[in-house]
Design a protein around this motif. Structure first.
Motif, PDB file in Angstrom:
ATOM      1  N   GLN A   6       8.659   7.508  20.330  1.00 49.36           N
ATOM      2  CA  GLN A   6       8.071   8.767  20.267  1.00 49.36           C
ATOM      3  C   GLN A   6       7.450   9.484  21.638  1.00 49.36           C
ATOM      4  O   GLN A   6       7.730  10.630  21.516  1.00 49.36           O
ATOM      5  CB  GLN A   6       7.404   8.699  18.914  1.00 49.36           C
ATOM      6  N   ILE A   7       6.440   8.508  21.940  1.00 53.02           N
ATOM      7  CA  ILE A   7       5.232   8.938  23.340  1.00 53.02           C
ATOM      8  C   ILE A   7       6.596  10.179  24.335  1.00 53.02           C
ATOM      9  O   ILE A   7       6.451  10.710  25.180  1.00 53.02           O
ATOM     10  CB  ILE A   7       4.021   7.840  23.773  1.00 53.02           C
ATOM     11  N   GLN A  88       7.569  -0.880  20.191  1.00 52.55           N
ATOM     12  CA  GLN A  88       5.539  -1.174  19.623  1.00 52.55           C
ATOM     13  C   GLN A  88       5.172  -0.058  19.565  1.00 52.55           C
ATOM     14  O   GLN A  88       5.568   0.982  19.823  1.00 52.55           O
ATOM     15  CB  GLN A  88       5.434  -1.524  20.514  1.00 52.55           C
ATOM     16  N   GLY A  89       3.948  -0.144  18.804  1.00 51.37           N
ATOM     17  CA  GLY A  89       3.088   1.164  18.581  1.00 51.37           C
ATOM     18  C   GLY A  89       2.028   1.691  19.409  1.00 51.37           C
ATOM     19  O   GLY A  89       1.435   0.291  20.189  1.00 51.37           O
ATOM     20  N   VAL A 107       8.144   0.875  29.733  1.00 53.89           N
ATOM     21  CA  VAL A 107       9.192   0.298  28.968  1.00 53.89           C
ATOM     22  C   VAL A 107      10.412   0.148  28.886  1.00 53.89           C
ATOM     23  O   VAL A 107      11.556   0.792  29.347  1.00 53.89           O
ATOM     24  CB  VAL A 107       8.956   1.698  27.657  1.00 53.89           C
ATOM     25  N   LEU A 108      10.713  -1.499  28.708  1.00 53.48           N
ATOM     26  CA  LEU A 108      11.541  -1.921  28.885  1.00 53.48           C
ATOM     27  C   LEU A 108      12.912  -1.873  26.878  1.00 53.48           C
ATOM     28  O   LEU A 108      11.853  -2.322  26.189  1.00 53.48           O
ATOM     29  CB  LEU A 108      12.510  -3.342  29.263  1.00 53.48           C
ATOM     30  N   ASP A 109      14.026  -1.554  27.084  1.00 59.94           N
ATOM     31  CA  ASP A 109      14.715  -2.038  25.752  1.00 59.94           C
ATOM     32  C   ASP A 109      16.117  -2.629  26.137  1.00 59.94           C
ATOM     33  O   ASP A 109      16.682  -2.261  27.321  1.00 59.94           O
ATOM     34  CB  ASP A 109      15.079  -0.607  25.559  1.00 59.94           C
ATOM     35  N   GLY A 110      16.341  -4.292  26.249  1.00 61.42           N
ATOM     36  CA  GLY A 110      17.436  -4.298  26.499  1.00 61.42           C
ATOM     37  C   GLY A 110      17.186  -4.897  27.810  1.00 61.42           C
ATOM     38  O   GLY A 110      18.242  -5.053  28.317  1.00 61.42           O
ATOM     39  N   GLY A 111      16.222  -5.176  28.401  1.00 61.85           N
ATOM     40  CA  GLY A 111      16.275  -5.050  29.932  1.00 61.85           C
ATOM     41  C   GLY A 111      16.194  -4.359  30.443  1.00 61.85           C
ATOM     42  O   GLY A 111      15.537  -4.359  31.931  1.00 61.85           O
ATOM     43  N   GLU A 112      16.594  -2.604  29.901  1.00 62.64           N
ATOM     44  CA  GLU A 112      15.894  -2.060  30.889  1.00 62.64           C
ATOM     45  C   GLU A 112      15.196  -0.633  31.218  1.00 62.64           C
ATOM     46  O   GLU A 112      14.705  -0.549  29.844  1.00 62.64           O
ATOM     47  CB  GLU A 112      17.847  -0.691  30.346  1.00 62.64           C
ATOM     48  N   LEU A 113      14.926  -0.449  32.193  1.00 65.02           N
ATOM     49  CA  LEU A 113      14.043   1.146  31.913  1.00 65.02           C
ATOM     50  C   LEU A 113      13.919   2.312  31.389  1.00 65.02           C
ATOM     51  O   LEU A 113      15.030   2.945  31.922  1.00 65.02           O
ATOM     52  CB  LEU A 113      13.220   0.815  33.293  1.00 65.02           C
ATOM     53  N   ILE A 114      13.743   2.170  30.040  1.00 67.72           N
ATOM     54  CA  ILE A 114      13.831   3.488  30.040  1.00 67.72           C
ATOM     55  C   ILE A 114      12.345   4.303  30.218  1.00 67.72           C
ATOM     56  O   ILE A 114      12.398   5.782  29.351  1.00 67.72           O
ATOM     57  CB  ILE A 114      13.743   3.101  28.197  1.00 67.72           C
ATOM     58  N   GLY A 115      11.496   4.033  30.286  1.00 70.13           N
ATOM     59  CA  GLY A 115      10.417   5.160  30.652  1.00 70.13           C
ATOM     60  C   GLY A 115       8.734   4.356  31.019  1.00 70.13           C
ATOM     61  O   GLY A 115       8.788   2.869  31.424  1.00 70.13           O
ATOM     62  N   LEU A 116       7.472   4.906  31.521  1.00 62.61           N
ATOM     63  CA  LEU A 116       6.668   4.690  31.443  1.00 62.61           C
ATOM     64  C   LEU A 116       5.651   5.096  30.875  1.00 62.61           C
ATOM     65  O   LEU A 116       5.579   6.309  30.838  1.00 62.61           O
ATOM     66  CB  LEU A 116       6.406   4.999  33.381  1.00 62.61           C
ATOM     67  N   VAL A 117       4.759   4.406  30.451  1.00 63.86           N
ATOM     68  CA  VAL A 117       3.268   4.958  29.235  1.00 63.86           C
ATOM     69  C   VAL A 117       2.113   4.820  30.204  1.00 63.86           C
ATOM     70  O   VAL A 117       1.544   3.547  30.561  1.00 63.86           O
ATOM     71  CB  VAL A 117       2.869   4.356  28.337  1.00 63.86           C
ATOM     72  N   SER A 118       1.718   5.545  29.911  1.00 63.71           N
ATOM     73  CA  SER A 118      -0.151   5.668  30.967  1.00 63.71           C
ATOM     74  C   SER A 118      -1.193   5.484  29.749  1.00 63.71           C
ATOM     75  O   SER A 118      -0.597   5.379  28.324  1.00 63.71           O
ATOM     76  CB  SER A 118      -0.267   6.830  32.462  1.00 63.71           C
ATOM     77  N   ILE A 119      -2.553   5.141  30.403  1.00 66.65           N
ATOM     78  CA  ILE A 119      -3.318   4.810  28.884  1.00 66.65           C
ATOM     79  C   ILE A 119      -3.461   6.445  28.572  1.00 66.65           C
ATOM     80  O   ILE A 119      -3.904   7.031  27.517  1.00 66.65           O
ATOM     81  CB  ILE A 119      -4.612   4.694  30.183  1.00 66.65           C
ATOM     82  N   ASP A 121      -1.377   8.614  28.402  1.00 71.40           N
ATOM     83  CA  ASP A 121      -0.186   9.104  27.392  1.00 71.40           C
ATOM     84  C   ASP A 121      -1.545   8.452  25.952  1.00 71.40           C
ATOM     85  O   ASP A 121      -0.923   9.097  24.686  1.00 71.40           O
ATOM     86  CB  ASP A 121       0.643   8.411  27.355  1.00 71.40           C
ATOM     87  N   LEU A 122      -1.440   7.382  26.136  1.00 72.85           N
ATOM     88  CA  LEU A 122      -2.092   6.681  24.560  1.00 72.85           C
ATOM     89  C   LEU A 122      -3.110   7.057  24.193  1.00 72.85           C
ATOM     90  O   LEU A 122      -3.747   7.116  23.020  1.00 72.85           O
ATOM     91  CB  LEU A 122      -2.750   5.543  25.352  1.00 72.85           C
ATOM     92  N   VAL A 123      -3.822   7.398  24.052  1.00 72.94           N
ATOM     93  CA  VAL A 123      -5.284   8.452  24.395  1.00 72.94           C
ATOM     94  C   VAL A 123      -4.346   9.594  23.637  1.00 72.94           C
ATOM     95  O   VAL A 123      -5.571  10.454  22.899  1.00 72.94           O
ATOM     96  CB  VAL A 123      -6.141   8.609  25.707  1.00 72.94           C
ATOM     97  N   LYS A 124      -4.326  10.555  24.281  1.00 72.51           N
ATOM     98  CA  LYS A 124      -3.968  11.526  23.757  1.00 72.51           C
ATOM     99  C   LYS A 124      -3.402  11.620  22.805  1.00 72.51           C
ATOM    100  O   LYS A 124      -3.419  12.472  21.403  1.00 72.51           O
ATOM    101  CB  LYS A 124      -2.730  12.020  25.115  1.00 72.51           C
ATOM    102  N   GLU A 125      -2.708  10.845  22.747  1.00 66.60           N
ATOM    103  CA  GLU A 125      -1.657  10.696  21.114  1.00 66.60           C
ATOM    104  C   GLU A 125      -3.041  10.428  19.980  1.00 66.60           C
ATOM    105  O   GLU A 125      -2.514  10.036  19.086  1.00 66.60           O
ATOM    106  CB  GLU A 125      -0.601   9.525  21.314  1.00 66.60           C
ATOM    107  N   THR A 126      -3.482   9.036  20.382  1.00 72.86           N
ATOM    108  CA  THR A 126      -4.660   8.376  19.539  1.00 72.86           C
ATOM    109  C   THR A 126      -5.677   9.613  19.038  1.00 72.86           C
ATOM    110  O   THR A 126      -5.774   9.665  17.678  1.00 72.86           O
ATOM    111  CB  THR A 126      -5.625   7.015  20.050  1.00 72.86           C
ATOM    112  N   ILE A 127      -6.107  10.749  19.661  1.00 76.18           N
ATOM    113  CA  ILE A 127      -7.029  11.668  19.315  1.00 76.18           C
ATOM    114  C   ILE A 127      -6.119  12.735  18.575  1.00 76.18           C
ATOM    115  O   ILE A 127      -6.692  13.538  17.809  1.00 76.18           O
ATOM    116  CB  ILE A 127      -7.052  12.370  20.526  1.00 76.18           C
ATOM    117  N   ALA A 128      -4.819  12.908  18.953  1.00 79.58           N
ATOM    118  CA  ALA A 128      -3.924  14.101  17.979  1.00 79.58           C
ATOM    119  C   ALA A 128      -4.004  13.333  16.157  1.00 79.58           C
ATOM    120  O   ALA A 128      -3.717  14.165  15.862  1.00 79.58           O
ATOM    121  CB  ALA A 128      -2.684  14.219  18.871  1.00 79.58           C
TER     122      ALA A 128
END
Length: 145
Positions: A6-7, A88-89, A107-119, A121-128
């Motif tokens: 979702q992120i 993962q959450g 971020v890997l799914d089935g060994g394939e790179l599908i994204g990259l999340v940063s600290i 991104d995660l802090v922004k979502e936690t605050i929201a």
């Protein structure tokens, strides 16, 4: 709590930029500057083998007097790479980042790179999420729910 998937979906930049392990550090820096990003997953034969960040450059190249032209990404990348999957959450990823002193998680799914999340991104979502919870509690207290 939202998942990594979702992120990734909510990010403005959907494309994941990568760099090959045998490319020069200068190439990596140019790619980061061109795309206004602070880190790149490092690949070798299509597999993610590390991450290179501005922090790696500062600590492992500049401070050691190495030239970005003659140094390969492989020489300064952070490895072994620590990854997450899209299911993962946010709190699990924040714990991982905090415990391992990281700033970016491929971020890997089935060994394939599908994204990259940063600290960030995660802090922004936690605050929201916390702001929404506060609004819900205020409405409950006021008897609006």
């Amino acid at each position: 709590m939202k998942t990594v998937a979702q992120i990734i979906q909510s990010k403005k930049i959907k494309e994941v930029f990568t760099i090959d392990a045998d490319d020069t550090v200068l190439s990596a820096l140019q790619k980061m500057a061109d795309n206004n990003i602070g880190a790149l997953p490092v690949t070798e034969n299509g597999k993610v083998v590390g991450v290179i960040s501005e922090r790696d450059y500062a600590r492992k190249c500049v401070l050691k007097g190495r030239a970005s032209v003659g140094t390969t990404v492989r020489e300064i990348m952070s490895s072994p790479v620590i990854t997450v999957n899209s299911k993962q959450g946010v709190s699990e990823c924040l714990s991982l980042i905090t415990d391992r002193h990281l700033r970016h998680l491929p971020v890997l799914d089935g060994g394939e790179l599908i994204g990259l999340v940063s600290i960030g991104d995660l802090v922004k979502e936690t605050i929201a999420e916390q702001e929404q919870l506060i609004r819900q509690l205020e409405q409950y207290i006021r008897g609006e729910v």
